[in-house]
Design a protein around this motif. Structure first.
Motif, short mmCIF file in Angstrom:
data_model
loop_
_atom_site.label_atom_id
_atom_site.label_comp_id
_atom_site.label_asym_id
_atom_site.label_seq_id
_atom_site.Cartn_x
_atom_site.Cartn_y
_atom_site.Cartn_z
N ILE A 1 6.58 6.95 1.72
CA ILE A 1 6.63 8.28 1.11
C ILE A 1 5.28 8.97 1.27
O ILE A 1 5.20 10.12 1.64
CB ILE A 1 7.04 8.18 -0.37
CG1 ILE A 1 8.45 7.57 -0.49
CG2 ILE A 1 7.00 9.54 -1.06
CD1 ILE A 1 8.84 7.16 -1.89
N HIS A 2 4.21 8.21 0.97
CA HIS A 2 2.84 8.71 1.20
C HIS A 2 1.92 7.50 1.36
O HIS A 2 1.99 6.57 0.56
CB HIS A 2 2.37 9.59 0.06
CG HIS A 2 1.11 10.34 0.39
ND1 HIS A 2 -0.14 9.77 0.27
CD2 HIS A 2 0.91 11.58 0.89
CE1 HIS A 2 -1.06 10.63 0.66
NE2 HIS A 2 -0.46 11.74 1.04
N PRO A 3 1.06 7.50 2.39
CA PRO A 3 0.24 6.31 2.68
C PRO A 3 -0.73 5.91 1.57
O PRO A 3 -1.21 4.79 1.56
CB PRO A 3 -0.51 6.70 3.96
CG PRO A 3 -0.40 8.18 4.07
CD PRO A 3 0.89 8.55 3.41
N LYS A 4 -1.04 6.82 0.65
CA LYS A 4 -1.96 6.48 -0.44
C LYS A 4 -1.26 5.85 -1.63
O LYS A 4 -1.91 5.39 -2.57
CB LYS A 4 -2.72 7.74 -0.90
CG LYS A 4 -3.72 8.26 0.11
CD LYS A 4 -4.53 9.42 -0.46
CE LYS A 4 -5.57 9.91 0.54
NZ LYS A 4 -6.36 11.04 -0.02
N ASN A 5 0.07 5.81 -1.62
CA ASN A 5 0.82 5.23 -2.74
C ASN A 5 0.60 3.73 -2.83
O ASN A 5 0.40 3.05 -1.82
CB ASN A 5 2.32 5.51 -2.60
CG ASN A 5 2.66 6.96 -2.91
OD1 ASN A 5 1.85 7.69 -3.47
ND2 ASN A 5 3.86 7.37 -2.54
N ARG A 6 0.67 3.21 -4.04
CA ARG A 6 0.51 1.77 -4.30
C ARG A 6 1.49 1.33 -5.38
O ARG A 6 1.97 2.14 -6.17
CB ARG A 6 -0.91 1.45 -4.78
CG ARG A 6 -2.03 1.77 -3.79
CD ARG A 6 -2.05 0.76 -2.64
NE ARG A 6 -3.18 0.98 -1.76
CZ ARG A 6 -3.18 1.82 -0.73
NH1 ARG A 6 -2.10 2.55 -0.47
NH2 ARG A 6 -4.23 1.95 0.04
N VAL A 7 1.75 0.02 -5.42
CA VAL A 7 2.44 -0.59 -6.56
C VAL A 7 1.60 -1.76 -7.05
O VAL A 7 0.83 -2.35 -6.28
CB VAL A 7 3.87 -1.08 -6.22
CG1 VAL A 7 4.79 0.09 -5.93
CG2 VAL A 7 3.87 -2.09 -5.08
N PHE A 8 1.75 -2.10 -8.33
CA PHE A 8 0.98 -3.16 -8.95
C PHE A 8 1.93 -4.02 -9.77
O PHE A 8 2.74 -3.50 -10.54
CB PHE A 8 -0.12 -2.58 -9.84
CG PHE A 8 -1.11 -1.73 -9.10
CD1 PHE A 8 -2.31 -2.27 -8.65
CD2 PHE A 8 -0.83 -0.40 -8.82
CE1 PHE A 8 -3.22 -1.49 -7.94
CE2 PHE A 8 -1.73 0.39 -8.11
CZ PHE A 8 -2.93 -0.16 -7.67
N ILE A 9 1.82 -5.34 -9.61
CA ILE A 9 2.74 -6.24 -10.30
C ILE A 9 2.34 -6.34 -11.77
O ILE A 9 1.17 -6.46 -12.12
CB ILE A 9 2.78 -7.61 -9.61
CG1 ILE A 9 4.01 -8.40 -10.05
CG2 ILE A 9 1.49 -8.40 -9.83
CD1 ILE A 9 4.44 -9.45 -9.05
#
Length: 298
Positions: free
Chosen positions: A128-136
């Motif tokens: 969706i956007h290269p700067k996006n992140r997820v965190f567990i």
């Protein structure tokens, strides 16, 4: 007058405005979206959803002039991203809630380079956007299926983890165990881990972590019992160790004493999580259906 053709029901929705005066992007967005929090507006800009005169921007201080056209484009993941063993139950600017299948790691390690729930969600949000992140936020064992929460930022991750006991009002599992469990109850013990990564339970404080598990009998027959299990604490392998201690190991759990693998997987499923949303304060509840293999023999 001709009617406009109806938009496709599943087409992404766009919000759009025409600029009336000289301003900057972020200042303009605050004005046209007064119902959204300032952090939510910043998040929309950061994810590259803002388009000015058909060109995406993430710069808060880009200049706008009268006549400029500003759009918010819906987040759309790349069609090439195919989630395997992961179903998204809910997604917003702060959290993603998923239903994970048995056999899929929550998160990898230096030794584990295979596809994980974390890796797939990272690929999904970055498409969706290269700067996006997820965190567990928390984990499920590889062979445990069910509901999991991921955070969309480090701040939300830390907020959920620090307030986990208060934020999570319900966290329950369905467990298929060996033998006939006569009645429900509570197990309290202290858990320690040995050098082989096995967890051990002691009825007395022994420098281990206190673990409290409540269980209720849903169904039973001559071979198995189906239990509803609720956690007060979330220790590594907690339910698996406590069921072994009860004398009724989880079906398929060879590591903790099971001698039967009638369903070709671990008989443990995280079916409910209810928590307070870290930003909105809204109480949210998600439920995953019990696998049919758990109830087939009753």
């Amino acid at each position: 007058m001709k009617k406009k053709p109806k938009a496709k029901q599943n087409a992404p929705r766009h919000e759009e405005w025409t600029v009336r005066e000289h301003t900057e992007v972020l200042e303009f967005l605050f004005k046209v979206m007064p119902s959204k929090s300032r952090n939510a507006v910043k998040g929309i800009l950061k994810r590259g959803q803002i388009v000015v005169n058909d060109k995406p921007t993430t710069q808060f201080d880009d200049k706008l002039k009268p006549g400029d056209h500003v759009q918010i484009r819906a987040r759309v993941a790349s069609a090439s991203i195919k989630l395997k063993g992961v179903t998204i139950l809910h997604e917003d600017d702060d959290v993603i809630v998923i239903d994970k299948e048995s056999g899929l790691l929550s998160m990898g390690s230096k030794q584990e380079r295979q596809m994980t729930a974390y890796k797939q969600l990272m690929d999904y949000v970055q498409s969706i956007h290269p700067k996006n992140r997820v965190f567990i936020v928390h984990r499920l064992d590889r062979d445990t299926s069910g509901v999991m929460i991921f955070a969309r930022s480090k701040i939300v991750q830390q907020k959920l983890q620090k307030s986990w006991t208060e934020a999570v009002q319900e966290r329950s599992y369905v467990a298929l165990v060996e033998g006939i469990v006569q009645k429900g109850g509570t197990i309290t013990s202290w858990l320690t881990e040995d050098k082989t990564f096995m967890m051990h339970s002691s009825p007395k404080p022994n420098n281990g972590q206190k673990a409290i598990t409540h269980y209720k009998v849903l169904k039973s027959n001559r071979r198995f019992s189906l239990l509803k299990v609720s956690l007060e604490t979330g220790r590594k392998n907690q339910i698996r160790v406590h069921m072994q201690e009860l004398g009724h190991p989880i079906v398929g759990d060879k590591k903790y004493g099971s001698e039967i693998n009638a369903i070709n997987r671990l008989g443990l499923h995280a079916n409910v999580i209810k928590f307070t949303h870290p930003t909105s304060g809204k109480v949210m509840r998600f439920e995953s259906e019990t696998p049919s293999s758990f109830t087939r023999g009753f």
